[in-house]
Design an enzyme around this catalytic site. Structure first.
Site, PDB file in Angstrom:
ATOM      1  N   ASP A 130       0.851  -1.193   0.000  1.00 19.38           N
ATOM      2  CA  ASP A 130       0.000   0.000   0.000  1.00 19.38           C
ATOM      3  C   ASP A 130       0.883   1.237   0.000  1.00 19.38           C
ATOM      4  OD1 ASP A 130      -2.346  -1.488   0.175  1.00 19.38           O
ATOM      5  OD2 ASP A 130      -2.573  -1.215   2.345  1.00 19.38           O
ATOM      6  N   ARG A 180      -1.267  -0.630  -8.549  1.00 15.96           N
ATOM      7  CA  ARG A 180      -2.666  -0.330  -8.209  1.00 15.96           C
ATOM      8  C   ARG A 180      -2.795   1.194  -8.241  1.00 15.96           C
ATOM      9  NH1 ARG A 180      -3.683  -1.018  -2.227  1.00 15.96           N
ATOM     10  NH2 ARG A 180      -4.202  -3.202  -2.543  1.00 15.96           N
TER      11      ARG A 180
HETATM   12  P1  FDA Z   1     -14.178   9.438  -4.479  1.00 19.00           P
HETATM   13  O1  FDA Z   1     -13.566   9.763  -3.164  1.00 19.00           O
HETATM   14  O2  FDA Z   1     -14.370  10.551  -5.456  1.00 19.00           O
HETATM   15  O3  FDA Z   1     -15.544   8.703  -4.205  1.00 19.00           O
HETATM   16  C1  FDA Z   1     -16.424   8.325  -5.262  1.00 19.00           C
HETATM   17  C2  FDA Z   1     -17.697   7.749  -4.673  1.00 19.00           C
HETATM   18  O4  FDA Z   1     -17.376   6.523  -3.973  1.00 19.00           O
HETATM   19  C3  FDA Z   1     -18.339   8.622  -3.582  1.00 19.00           C
HETATM   20  O5  FDA Z   1     -19.190   9.558  -4.156  1.00 19.00           O
HETATM   21  C4  FDA Z   1     -19.057   7.585  -2.739  1.00 19.00           C
HETATM   22  O6  FDA Z   1     -20.258   7.186  -3.352  1.00 19.00           O
HETATM   23  C5  FDA Z   1     -18.111   6.411  -2.781  1.00 19.00           C
HETATM   24  N1  FDA Z   1     -17.173   6.402  -1.637  1.00 19.00           N
HETATM   25  C6  FDA Z   1     -15.855   6.677  -1.673  1.00 19.00           C
HETATM   26  N2  FDA Z   1     -15.315   6.542  -0.446  1.00 19.00           N
HETATM   27  C7  FDA Z   1     -16.324   6.204   0.379  1.00 19.00           C
HETATM   28  C8  FDA Z   1     -16.403   5.926   1.769  1.00 19.00           C
HETATM   29  N3  FDA Z   1     -15.340   5.973   2.553  1.00 19.00           N
HETATM   30  N4  FDA Z   1     -17.615   5.600   2.299  1.00 19.00           N
HETATM   31  C9  FDA Z   1     -18.707   5.534   1.511  1.00 19.00           C
HETATM   32  N5  FDA Z   1     -18.691   5.781   0.180  1.00 19.00           N
HETATM   33  C10 FDA Z   1     -17.517   6.110  -0.379  1.00 19.00           C
HETATM   34  N6  FDA Z   1      -5.280   5.173  -0.770  1.00 19.00           N
HETATM   35  C11 FDA Z   1      -3.959   5.402  -0.528  1.00 19.00           C
HETATM   36  O7  FDA Z   1      -3.566   6.547  -0.306  1.00 19.00           O
HETATM   37  N7  FDA Z   1      -3.079   4.341  -0.523  1.00 19.00           N
HETATM   38  C12 FDA Z   1      -3.468   3.068  -0.788  1.00 19.00           C
HETATM   39  O8  FDA Z   1      -2.631   2.156  -0.782  1.00 19.00           O
HETATM   40  C13 FDA Z   1      -4.836   2.828  -1.042  1.00 19.00           C
HETATM   41  N8  FDA Z   1      -5.296   1.565  -1.300  1.00 19.00           N
HETATM   42  C14 FDA Z   1      -6.598   1.395  -1.715  1.00 19.00           C
HETATM   43  C15 FDA Z   1      -7.038   0.146  -2.146  1.00 19.00           C
HETATM   44  C16 FDA Z   1      -8.308  -0.011  -2.679  1.00 19.00           C
HETATM   45  C17 FDA Z   1      -8.757  -1.356  -3.155  1.00 19.00           C
HETATM   46  C18 FDA Z   1      -9.180   1.130  -2.793  1.00 19.00           C
HETATM   47  C19 FDA Z   1     -10.536   1.018  -3.400  1.00 19.00           C
HETATM   48  C20 FDA Z   1      -8.763   2.356  -2.314  1.00 19.00           C
HETATM   49  C21 FDA Z   1      -7.490   2.500  -1.771  1.00 19.00           C
HETATM   50  N9  FDA Z   1      -7.070   3.731  -1.295  1.00 19.00           N
HETATM   51  C22 FDA Z   1      -5.729   3.923  -1.026  1.00 19.00           C
HETATM   52  C23 FDA Z   1      -8.046   4.811  -1.029  1.00 19.00           C
HETATM   53  C24 FDA Z   1      -8.171   5.795  -2.189  1.00 19.00           C
HETATM   54  O9  FDA Z   1      -7.006   6.578  -2.274  1.00 19.00           O
HETATM   55  C25 FDA Z   1      -9.369   6.734  -2.002  1.00 19.00           C
HETATM   56  O10 FDA Z   1      -9.203   7.487  -0.837  1.00 19.00           O
HETATM   57  C26 FDA Z   1     -10.707   6.016  -1.918  1.00 19.00           C
HETATM   58  O11 FDA Z   1     -10.784   4.954  -2.808  1.00 19.00           O
HETATM   59  C27 FDA Z   1     -11.861   6.992  -2.226  1.00 19.00           C
HETATM   60  O12 FDA Z   1     -11.706   7.491  -3.512  1.00 19.00           O
HETATM   61  P2  FDA Z   1     -12.601   7.014  -4.779  1.00 19.00           P
HETATM   62  O13 FDA Z   1     -11.669   6.680  -5.884  1.00 19.00           O
HETATM   63  O14 FDA Z   1     -13.511   5.940  -4.379  1.00 19.00           O
HETATM   64  O15 FDA Z   1     -13.341   8.329  -5.263  1.00 19.00           O
END
Ligand code: FDA
Length: 303
Positions: A130, A180
């Site tokens: 990560d 990733r």
């Molecule tokens: P965005 O934040 O724009 O959210 C899009 C939509 O997703 C929201 O409108 C909501 O509907 C839904 N959503 C997102 N987060 C939510 C929550 N917490 N609760 C409810 N709904 C939510 N980061 C990092 O810095 N280092 C890492 O190693 C990782 N590893 C990682 C692995 C995996 C499998 C995932 C999916 C994510 C990570 N992350 C991470 C976290 C990533 O950086 C990010 O903070 C989250 O995925 C939220 O961003 P989105 O891309 O979902 O978009």
């Protein structure tokens, strides 16, 4: 603003003591965390596998400053690998280098990571490092690079909010690394990261296109329907098959979207965290969607 406050609190001890106190704490954690012990997590991975999902297991913990605790975390990961192999579950693992002792010294993290990736290689299980806050980006990439692990065994994460990520991605792709792609979950200064969501999203799309066109096997990790749509459209336009990459999402978030992608024939891997050290992980999930605070308040009132 609220995001910044929640990320600030994620690193503080007092709110941790209040929120993590049972029974409200355990109820809260259950929303995003698969349980406190490996067996609870294994049951969830099995259920996800039965439904058609892949998984990646995260033994929660970070910012470890004690050599023994860091070595212990590596041993726990080795026992997770044994268990996954015996049960033949479709799951890999995700590790954080500060849990393996990066703050003590890069050589400590190296040693513990080597123990893990070598055990993983013996079981043919993939290990993802990560990515933590920008204070660790350079050190994490260096440990990854110097680990010298086969690319099908060890991979890393790129965050689209960091300005440096385009160059890091090019360097990693040149080494054949498996990446990733995420937006990024930490509080970062404007000198290092895009402050506006629109810029983070544009960067995400550019990096996604770079990854998909590279010919390697990478993971697009997001719950954002716009990012997912952009990925599906790009893959379709370029004739890149759905077996050439995977989507990844977090346990407990947008289950509807997870199932929809699976039904559409995409490979979807669910990130399944477990363990007692859930506070910081949990606070980052709140910061991503402050509406989740209502859920916290409801659970605290029920106490
Ligand atoms: P965005 O934040 O724009 O959210 C899009 C939509 O997703 C929201 O409108 C909501 O509907 C839904 N959503 C997102 N987060 C939510 C929550 N917490 N609760 C409810 N709904 C939510 N980061 C990092 O810095 N280092 C890492 O190693 C990782 N590893 C990682 C692995 C995996 C499998 C995932 C999916 C994510 C990570 N992350 C991470 C976290 C990533 O950086 C990010 O903070 C989250 O995925 C939220 O961003 P989105 O891309 O979902 O978009």
């Amino acid at each position: 603003m609220l995001r910044a406050i929640l990320l600030f609190l994620s690193e503080r001890e007092t709110p941790k003591k209040i929120l993590a106190s049972p029974p409200a704490g355990r109820r809260l954690a259950a929303r995003f965390i698969a349980g406190e012990d490996l067996e609870s997590a294994v049951q969830i991975v099995r259920r996800l596998n039965d439904e058609g999902f892949e998984a990646t297991l995260d033994y929660l913990g970070e910012s470890v400053h004690d050599r023994e605790a860091a070595a212990e975390a590596a041993k726990v990961y080795c026992s997770i690998l044994d268990r996954l192999a015996v049960l033949q579950l479709r799951s890999n693992i995700s590790v954080k280098l500060t849990q393996l002792g990066l703050d003590i010294g890069a050589e400590v993290a190296h040693r513990n990571l080597a123990m893990i990736w070598q055990a993983a290689a013996a079981h043919r299980i993939f290990v993802r490092i990560d990515m933590e806050s920008s204070a660790y980006t350079q050190a994490t990439l260096r440990v990854f690079h110097e680990a010298g692990a086969p690319r099908e065994v060890l991979g890393v994460v790129i965050q689209s909010y960091l300005f440096r990520s385009a160059k890091d991605t090019d360097d990693l792709l040149a080494e054949g690394a498996r990446i990733r792609l995420v937006k990024g979950a930490y509080k970062e200064p404007e000198s290092l990261a895009y402050p506006d969501k629109a810029d983070v999203d544009s960067s995400f799309v550019r990096l996604m296109q770079r990854l998909l066109s590279s010919g390697g096997y990478h993971a697009i990790a997001t719950h954002d329907p716009a990012m997912i749509r952009a990925t599906c459209e790009y893959a379709r336009d370029k004739g890149i098959g759905s077996d050439r990459f995977e989507f990844q999402m977090l346990y407990g978030i947008r289950r509807d979207l997870q199932q929809q992608l699976l039904r559409q024939g995409y490979r979807v891997r669910i990130y399944v965290p477990y363990g007692k050290q859930w506070y910081s992980y949990f606070m980052r999930r709140l910061a991503e969607r402050p509406a989740n605070l209502l859920f916290v308040l409801r659970n605290l009132i029920r106490k």
